[in-house]
Design an enzyme around this catalytic site. Structure first.
Site, short mmCIF file in Angstrom:
data_model
loop_
_atom_site.label_atom_id
_atom_site.label_comp_id
_atom_site.label_asym_id
_atom_site.label_seq_id
_atom_site.Cartn_x
_atom_site.Cartn_y
_atom_site.Cartn_z
N GLU A 42 -6.08 3.18 3.36
CA GLU A 42 -6.64 3.86 4.68
C GLU A 42 -8.07 4.20 4.22
O GLU A 42 -8.84 4.54 5.10
CB GLU A 42 -5.65 4.77 5.07
CG GLU A 42 -4.47 4.43 5.55
CD GLU A 42 -4.41 3.49 6.67
OE1 GLU A 42 -5.45 3.29 7.45
OE2 GLU A 42 -3.40 2.98 7.11
N ASP B 256 0.76 -1.25 0.01
CA ASP B 256 -0.18 -0.08 0.14
C ASP B 256 0.93 1.29 -0.20
O ASP B 256 2.15 1.15 0.38
CB ASP B 256 -0.89 0.02 1.14
CG ASP B 256 -0.10 -0.67 2.33
OD1 ASP B 256 0.82 -0.67 2.58
OD2 ASP B 256 -1.10 -1.03 3.26
#
EC number: 3.5.1.47
Length: 371
Positions: free
Chosen positions: A127, A68
Protein backbone atom coordinates in the site's frame (compact mmCIF):
# COMPACT_ATOMS: atom_id res chain seq x y z
CA UNK A 1 -15.67 -26.35 13.02
CA UNK A 2 -13.97 -23.16 11.88
CA UNK A 3 -11.55 -23.70 9.02
CA UNK A 4 -7.96 -23.36 10.28
CA UNK A 5 -7.04 -20.70 7.76
CA UNK A 6 -10.18 -18.69 8.38
CA UNK A 7 -9.13 -18.67 12.04
CA UNK A 8 -5.66 -17.49 11.00
CA UNK A 9 -7.22 -14.75 8.91
CA UNK A 10 -9.15 -13.52 11.94
CA UNK A 11 -6.00 -13.40 14.04
CA UNK A 12 -4.10 -11.51 11.36
CA UNK A 13 -7.04 -9.16 10.91
CA UNK A 14 -6.61 -7.99 14.50
CA UNK A 15 -2.98 -6.88 14.08
CA UNK A 16 -2.96 -4.66 10.96
CA UNK A 17 0.28 -2.78 10.36
CA UNK A 18 1.27 -0.31 7.66
CA UNK A 19 4.22 -0.54 5.26
CA UNK A 20 7.56 -1.58 6.76
CA UNK A 21 6.00 -1.59 10.22
CA UNK A 22 4.65 -5.14 9.93
CA UNK A 23 6.64 -6.41 12.92
CA UNK A 24 3.84 -8.30 14.69
CA UNK A 25 2.65 -9.63 11.35
CA UNK A 26 6.11 -10.88 10.44
CA UNK A 27 6.50 -12.49 13.88
CA UNK A 28 3.11 -14.20 13.54
CA UNK A 29 3.99 -15.57 10.10
CA UNK A 30 7.45 -16.74 11.19
CA UNK A 31 5.98 -18.49 14.22
CA UNK A 32 3.46 -20.33 12.04
CA UNK A 33 6.07 -21.27 9.44
CA UNK A 34 8.44 -22.54 12.16
CA UNK A 35 5.86 -25.19 13.11
CA UNK A 36 5.64 -26.64 9.59
CA UNK A 37 7.65 -29.69 8.52
CA UNK A 38 11.08 -28.17 7.88
CA UNK A 39 12.79 -30.85 5.80
CA UNK A 40 12.07 -29.09 2.51
CA UNK A 41 11.91 -25.47 3.74
CA UNK A 42 14.38 -22.61 3.74
CA UNK A 43 13.34 -19.28 5.25
CA UNK A 44 14.83 -15.82 4.91
CA UNK A 45 13.75 -12.48 6.32
CA UNK A 46 13.86 -9.33 4.22
CA UNK A 47 13.11 -6.19 6.23
CA UNK A 48 9.57 -6.89 7.51
CA UNK A 49 8.91 -9.46 4.79
CA UNK A 50 9.69 -13.16 4.46
CA UNK A 51 10.88 -15.47 1.68
CA UNK A 52 10.14 -19.19 1.99
CA UNK A 53 11.60 -21.72 -0.44
CA UNK A 54 9.95 -25.13 -0.64
CA UNK A 55 12.54 -27.37 -2.27
CA UNK A 56 11.11 -29.60 -4.97
CA UNK A 57 11.59 -33.35 -5.26
CA UNK A 58 13.30 -33.10 -8.66
CA UNK A 59 13.49 -29.38 -9.46
CA UNK A 60 14.08 -27.97 -12.91
CA UNK A 61 12.68 -24.51 -12.17
CA UNK A 62 11.33 -22.30 -9.40
CA UNK A 63 7.70 -21.15 -9.30
CA UNK A 64 6.88 -18.07 -7.26
CA UNK A 65 3.78 -17.10 -5.34
CA UNK A 66 3.51 -13.64 -3.80
CA UNK A 67 1.25 -12.26 -1.08
CA UNK A 68 1.21 -8.77 0.40
CA UNK A 69 1.11 -8.39 4.20
CA UNK A 70 0.54 -4.73 5.07
CA UNK A 71 -2.61 -2.84 6.09
CA UNK A 72 -4.06 0.64 5.66
CA UNK A 73 -4.28 3.67 7.99
CA UNK A 74 -8.07 3.37 8.24
CA UNK A 75 -10.21 3.19 11.38
CA UNK A 76 -12.25 -0.01 11.15
CA UNK A 77 -16.05 0.21 11.28
CA UNK A 78 -17.05 -3.41 10.63
CA UNK A 79 -18.18 -4.18 14.18
CA UNK A 80 -16.67 -7.66 13.83
CA UNK A 81 -15.74 -9.50 17.04
CA UNK A 82 -12.23 -9.90 15.60
CA UNK A 83 -11.87 -6.27 14.48
CA UNK A 84 -8.55 -4.44 14.49
CA UNK A 85 -6.82 -4.03 17.83
CA UNK A 86 -4.53 -1.40 16.35
CA UNK A 87 -6.45 1.91 16.44
CA UNK A 88 -6.31 3.72 13.12
CA UNK A 89 -5.14 0.68 11.16
CA UNK A 90 -7.25 -1.87 9.29
CA UNK A 91 -6.90 -4.71 6.82
CA UNK A 92 -9.24 -2.89 4.43
CA UNK A 93 -7.74 -4.33 1.25
CA UNK A 94 -7.88 -8.02 2.07
CA UNK A 95 -4.22 -8.66 2.77
CA UNK A 96 -5.25 -10.70 5.81
CA UNK A 97 -7.07 -13.06 3.45
CA UNK A 98 -4.13 -13.00 1.06
CA UNK A 99 -1.76 -14.11 3.83
CA UNK A 100 -4.02 -16.86 5.15
CA UNK A 101 -4.42 -18.25 1.63
CA UNK A 102 -0.65 -18.22 1.10
CA UNK A 103 -0.14 -20.01 4.42
CA UNK A 104 -2.70 -22.61 3.41
CA UNK A 105 -0.90 -23.33 0.15
CA UNK A 106 2.50 -23.31 1.86
CA UNK A 107 1.26 -25.74 4.53
CA UNK A 108 0.24 -28.24 1.87
CA UNK A 109 3.52 -28.14 -0.02
CA UNK A 110 5.65 -28.19 3.15
CA UNK A 111 4.28 -31.70 3.73
CA UNK A 112 3.91 -32.70 0.08
CA UNK A 113 6.52 -30.84 -1.97
CA UNK A 114 6.00 -30.43 -5.68
CA UNK A 115 8.46 -31.56 -8.32
CA UNK A 116 9.81 -28.04 -8.77
CA UNK A 117 10.87 -25.47 -6.22
CA UNK A 118 8.19 -23.12 -4.89
CA UNK A 119 9.08 -19.65 -3.62
CA UNK A 120 6.57 -17.92 -1.33
CA UNK A 121 7.10 -14.16 -1.11
CA UNK A 122 5.46 -12.44 1.87
CA UNK A 123 5.91 -8.87 0.68
CA UNK A 124 5.57 -5.78 2.90
CA UNK A 125 4.50 -2.26 1.99
CA UNK A 126 2.26 -2.87 -1.03
CA UNK A 127 0.00 0.00 0.00
CA UNK A 128 3.02 2.26 0.26
CA UNK A 129 5.78 3.15 -0.13
CA UNK A 130 5.99 0.00 -2.27
CA UNK A 131 7.77 -3.22 -1.39
CA UNK A 132 7.79 -5.17 -4.66
CA UNK A 133 10.58 -3.33 -6.43
CA UNK A 134 13.03 -3.25 -3.50
CA UNK A 135 12.45 -6.89 -2.58
CA UNK A 136 13.07 -7.86 -6.21
CA UNK A 137 16.36 -5.95 -6.09
CA UNK A 138 17.46 -7.72 -2.89
CA UNK A 139 20.17 -10.36 -2.66
CA UNK A 140 17.71 -12.63 -0.85
CA UNK A 141 15.31 -12.62 -3.80
CA UNK A 142 18.10 -12.87 -6.37
CA UNK A 143 19.33 -16.15 -4.89
CA UNK A 144 15.91 -17.78 -5.27
CA UNK A 145 14.60 -15.76 -8.22
CA UNK A 146 11.63 -17.66 -9.71
CA UNK A 147 11.07 -18.47 -13.37
CA UNK A 148 7.38 -17.57 -13.08
CA UNK A 149 5.28 -15.88 -10.42
CA UNK A 150 1.60 -15.64 -9.49
CA UNK A 151 -0.62 -13.68 -7.15
CA UNK A 152 -4.22 -12.81 -6.38
CA UNK A 153 -6.27 -9.94 -5.02
CA UNK A 154 -9.69 -10.10 -3.40
CA UNK A 155 -12.56 -8.52 -5.32
CA UNK A 156 -15.72 -7.49 -3.43
CA UNK A 157 -17.75 -7.25 -6.63
CA UNK A 158 -17.37 -10.94 -7.54
CA UNK A 159 -19.11 -13.85 -5.81
CA UNK A 160 -17.29 -16.43 -3.73
CA UNK A 161 -16.17 -19.16 -6.11
CA UNK A 162 -15.54 -16.74 -8.97
CA UNK A 163 -12.10 -15.94 -10.36
CA UNK A 164 -11.73 -13.05 -12.79
CA UNK A 165 -8.69 -12.75 -15.02
CA UNK A 166 -7.63 -11.61 -18.47
CA UNK A 167 -4.46 -11.73 -20.55
CA UNK A 168 -2.58 -8.44 -20.81
CA UNK A 169 -3.31 -5.34 -18.77
CA UNK A 170 -5.26 -6.07 -15.58
CA UNK A 171 -4.31 -3.14 -13.31
CA UNK A 172 -3.23 0.37 -14.25
CA UNK A 173 -0.03 2.32 -13.84
CA UNK A 174 -0.36 4.44 -10.72
CA UNK A 175 1.53 7.42 -9.39
CA UNK A 176 0.99 9.20 -6.09
CA UNK A 177 0.56 12.95 -6.41
CA UNK A 178 1.66 15.44 -3.74
CA UNK A 179 1.68 19.15 -4.64
CA UNK A 180 2.44 22.15 -2.44
CA UNK A 181 1.60 25.80 -3.15
CA UNK A 182 3.42 28.63 -1.39
CA UNK A 183 2.31 32.24 -1.71
CA UNK A 184 1.87 35.15 0.66
CA UNK A 185 -0.47 35.09 3.62
CA UNK A 186 -2.30 38.02 5.10
CA UNK A 187 -5.41 39.37 6.75
CA UNK A 188 -8.69 38.11 5.31
CA UNK A 189 -9.87 41.72 4.90
CA UNK A 190 -6.93 42.65 2.63
CA UNK A 191 -6.71 40.03 -0.14
CA UNK A 192 -5.00 42.52 -2.46
CA UNK A 193 -1.95 42.45 -0.19
CA UNK A 194 -1.63 38.64 -0.26
CA UNK A 195 -1.43 35.70 -2.65
CA UNK A 196 -4.17 33.28 -1.58
CA UNK A 197 -3.06 29.67 -1.93
CA UNK A 198 -6.52 28.24 -1.26
CA UNK A 199 -7.68 30.00 -4.41
CA UNK A 200 -4.60 28.87 -6.34
CA UNK A 201 -4.86 25.23 -5.26
CA UNK A 202 -8.61 24.93 -5.76
CA UNK A 203 -8.33 26.39 -9.26
CA UNK A 204 -5.53 23.93 -10.02
CA UNK A 205 -7.78 21.01 -9.05
CA UNK A 206 -10.28 21.96 -11.73
CA UNK A 207 -7.72 22.85 -14.38
CA UNK A 208 -5.80 19.59 -14.08
CA UNK A 209 -8.91 17.70 -15.17
CA UNK A 210 -8.55 19.28 -18.61
CA UNK A 211 -5.44 17.13 -19.03
CA UNK A 212 -7.72 14.09 -19.11
CA UNK A 213 -10.35 15.67 -21.35
CA UNK A 214 -8.04 17.55 -23.73
CA UNK A 215 -4.59 15.94 -23.71
CA UNK A 216 -5.38 12.22 -23.53
CA UNK A 217 -6.60 10.26 -26.54
CA UNK A 218 -10.36 9.67 -26.06
CA UNK A 219 -9.78 6.02 -26.98
CA UNK A 220 -7.25 5.77 -24.13
CA UNK A 221 -8.07 6.28 -20.46
CA UNK A 222 -6.58 8.08 -17.48
CA UNK A 223 -7.69 9.40 -14.10
CA UNK A 224 -6.45 12.19 -11.86
CA UNK A 225 -8.10 12.17 -8.45
CA UNK A 226 -7.41 14.58 -5.60
CA UNK A 227 -8.37 12.87 -2.36
CA UNK A 228 -7.14 15.47 0.11
CA UNK A 229 -6.82 19.26 0.06
CA UNK A 230 -5.48 21.38 2.91
CA UNK A 231 -4.88 25.11 3.04
CA UNK A 232 -4.43 27.65 5.79
CA UNK A 233 -4.86 27.34 9.54
CA UNK A 234 -7.62 29.75 10.58
CA UNK A 235 -10.77 31.20 9.01
CA UNK A 236 -9.78 34.90 8.96
CA UNK A 237 -6.23 34.54 7.63
CA UNK A 238 -5.44 34.20 3.92
CA UNK A 239 -3.60 30.92 3.40
CA UNK A 240 0.09 31.22 2.63
CA UNK A 241 0.34 27.51 1.83
CA UNK A 242 -1.93 24.83 0.41
CA UNK A 243 -1.47 21.14 -0.33
CA UNK A 244 -3.06 18.70 -2.75
CA UNK A 245 -2.71 14.92 -2.33
CA UNK A 246 -3.99 12.55 -4.96
CA UNK A 247 -3.29 9.83 -7.47
CA UNK A 248 -2.83 9.40 -11.21
CA UNK A 249 -3.96 6.23 -13.01
CA UNK A 250 -3.21 5.39 -16.65
CA UNK A 251 -3.40 2.36 -18.92
CA UNK A 252 0.13 2.79 -20.27
CA UNK A 253 3.49 4.22 -19.16
CA UNK A 254 3.39 6.57 -22.15
CA UNK A 255 0.11 8.12 -21.02
CA UNK A 256 1.51 8.52 -17.51
CA UNK A 257 4.39 10.50 -19.00
CA UNK A 258 1.96 12.77 -20.86
CA UNK A 259 0.01 13.47 -17.67
CA UNK A 260 3.12 14.33 -15.68
CA UNK A 261 4.50 16.56 -18.45
CA UNK A 262 1.27 18.54 -18.64
CA UNK A 263 0.99 18.83 -14.84
CA UNK A 264 4.44 20.38 -14.67
CA UNK A 265 3.65 22.73 -17.55
CA UNK A 266 0.47 23.83 -15.78
CA UNK A 267 2.42 24.38 -12.58
CA UNK A 268 4.79 26.79 -14.31
CA UNK A 269 1.83 28.78 -15.57
CA UNK A 270 0.29 28.76 -12.09
CA UNK A 271 3.44 30.20 -10.59
CA UNK A 272 3.15 33.16 -12.95
CA UNK A 273 -0.61 33.58 -12.72
CA UNK A 274 -0.88 33.29 -8.93
CA UNK A 275 2.56 34.63 -7.98
CA UNK A 276 3.43 31.51 -6.03
CA UNK A 277 5.75 28.53 -5.88
CA UNK A 278 4.37 25.14 -6.95
CA UNK A 279 6.34 22.06 -6.00
CA UNK A 280 5.78 18.35 -6.66
CA UNK A 281 6.87 15.98 -3.90
CA UNK A 282 7.90 12.36 -4.52
CA UNK A 283 5.48 9.51 -3.89
CA UNK A 284 5.18 5.86 -4.88
CA UNK A 285 4.92 4.83 -8.53
CA UNK A 286 3.46 1.43 -9.37
CA UNK A 287 3.95 -0.30 -12.70
CA UNK A 288 0.96 -1.79 -14.49
CA UNK A 289 -0.04 -5.40 -13.83
CA UNK A 290 0.40 -6.94 -17.27
CA UNK A 291 -0.54 -10.62 -17.29
CA UNK A 292 1.55 -12.87 -19.50
CA UNK A 293 -0.79 -14.09 -22.28
CA UNK A 294 0.53 -17.66 -22.45
CA UNK A 295 0.54 -18.14 -18.67
CA UNK A 296 -2.91 -16.58 -18.34
CA UNK A 297 -4.50 -18.64 -21.09
CA UNK A 298 -3.07 -21.79 -19.49
CA UNK A 299 -4.65 -20.80 -16.16
CA UNK A 300 -7.99 -20.06 -17.84
CA UNK A 301 -7.86 -23.50 -19.48
CA UNK A 302 -7.08 -25.03 -16.07
CA UNK A 303 -10.10 -23.28 -14.54
CA UNK A 304 -12.41 -24.33 -17.37
CA UNK A 305 -11.30 -27.94 -16.91
CA UNK A 306 -11.18 -28.14 -13.10
CA UNK A 307 -13.50 -25.34 -11.89
CA UNK A 308 -15.88 -24.78 -14.82
CA UNK A 309 -18.23 -22.44 -12.92
CA UNK A 310 -15.46 -20.19 -11.60
CA UNK A 311 -13.88 -18.39 -14.55
CA UNK A 312 -15.13 -14.86 -15.25
CA UNK A 313 -13.53 -12.72 -17.99
CA UNK A 314 -12.09 -9.63 -16.31
CA UNK A 315 -11.81 -6.08 -17.55
CA UNK A 316 -8.80 -3.83 -17.13
CA UNK A 317 -9.15 -1.75 -13.97
CA UNK A 318 -7.66 1.51 -12.72
CA UNK A 319 -6.64 -0.28 -9.53
CA UNK A 320 -2.95 -0.08 -8.64
CA UNK A 321 -0.78 -2.98 -7.45
CA UNK A 322 3.00 -3.13 -7.16
CA UNK A 323 2.88 -6.79 -8.20
CA UNK A 324 3.29 -5.25 -11.64
CA UNK A 325 7.01 -4.89 -10.96
CA UNK A 326 7.32 -8.67 -10.64
CA UNK A 327 5.46 -9.18 -13.92
CA UNK A 328 7.60 -6.59 -15.70
CA UNK A 329 10.55 -9.01 -15.38
CA UNK A 330 9.05 -12.44 -14.66
CA UNK A 331 6.27 -14.18 -16.55
CA UNK A 332 3.08 -14.85 -14.62
CA UNK A 333 -0.28 -13.34 -13.73
CA UNK A 334 -2.56 -11.96 -11.05
CA UNK A 335 -6.26 -12.71 -10.72
CA UNK A 336 -9.27 -11.33 -8.88
CA UNK A 337 -10.73 -13.60 -6.18
CA UNK A 338 -14.42 -13.05 -5.48
CA UNK A 339 -15.33 -12.29 -1.86
CA UNK A 340 -18.84 -10.85 -2.34
CA UNK A 341 -18.80 -7.79 -0.07
CA UNK A 342 -21.17 -4.83 -0.35
CA UNK A 343 -18.31 -2.50 0.59
CA UNK A 344 -15.38 -1.72 -1.68
CA UNK A 345 -11.67 -2.13 -1.15
CA UNK A 346 -10.25 0.51 1.23
CA UNK A 347 -13.65 0.96 2.89
CA UNK A 348 -13.83 0.99 6.69
CA UNK A 349 -16.69 -1.54 6.58
CA UNK A 350 -15.16 -4.00 4.11
CA UNK A 351 -16.01 -7.51 5.30
CA UNK A 352 -15.06 -10.20 2.75
CA UNK A 353 -16.80 -13.55 2.86
CA UNK A 354 -14.32 -15.95 4.39
CA UNK A 355 -15.50 -18.96 2.38
CA UNK A 356 -13.23 -17.59 -0.34
CA UNK A 357 -10.17 -18.65 1.68
CA UNK A 358 -10.48 -22.47 1.48
CA UNK A 359 -11.70 -22.15 -2.11
CA UNK A 360 -8.61 -20.16 -3.16
CA UNK A 361 -6.29 -22.53 -1.30
CA UNK A 362 -7.79 -25.49 -3.15
CA UNK A 363 -7.50 -23.78 -6.55
CA UNK A 364 -3.90 -22.71 -6.02
CA UNK A 365 -2.77 -26.10 -4.72
CA UNK A 366 -4.22 -27.88 -7.74
CA UNK A 367 -2.89 -25.26 -10.15
CA UNK A 368 0.64 -25.35 -8.76
CA UNK A 369 0.60 -29.14 -8.74
CA UNK A 370 -0.27 -29.02 -12.44
CA UNK A 371 2.70 -26.82 -13.33
Amino acid sequence: MLNEFIAIRRELHQIPETGYKELKTQAYLLDYISKLPSEHLEVKKWRTGILVLVKGTNPEKTIGYRTDIDALPITEETGLPFASKHPGNMHACGHDLHMSIALGVLTHFASKPAKDNLLFVFQPAEEGPGGAKPIMESAEFAEWRPDSIYGLHIAPEYKVGEIAIKPGLLFANTSELFISFKGKGGHAAYPHLANDMVVAASAFVGQMQTIISRNIDPMDSAVITIGRIHGGEIQNVIAETAYLDGTIRTLSPETMEIVWTRLKQLAKGWEEAYQCEVEFHPGSDYYQVDNDPVETEAFIHFLEEQYPESYVPARSAMTGEDFGYFLSEIKGFMFWLGVDSEYSLHHAKLSPKEEAIPFAIDVLIHFLESK
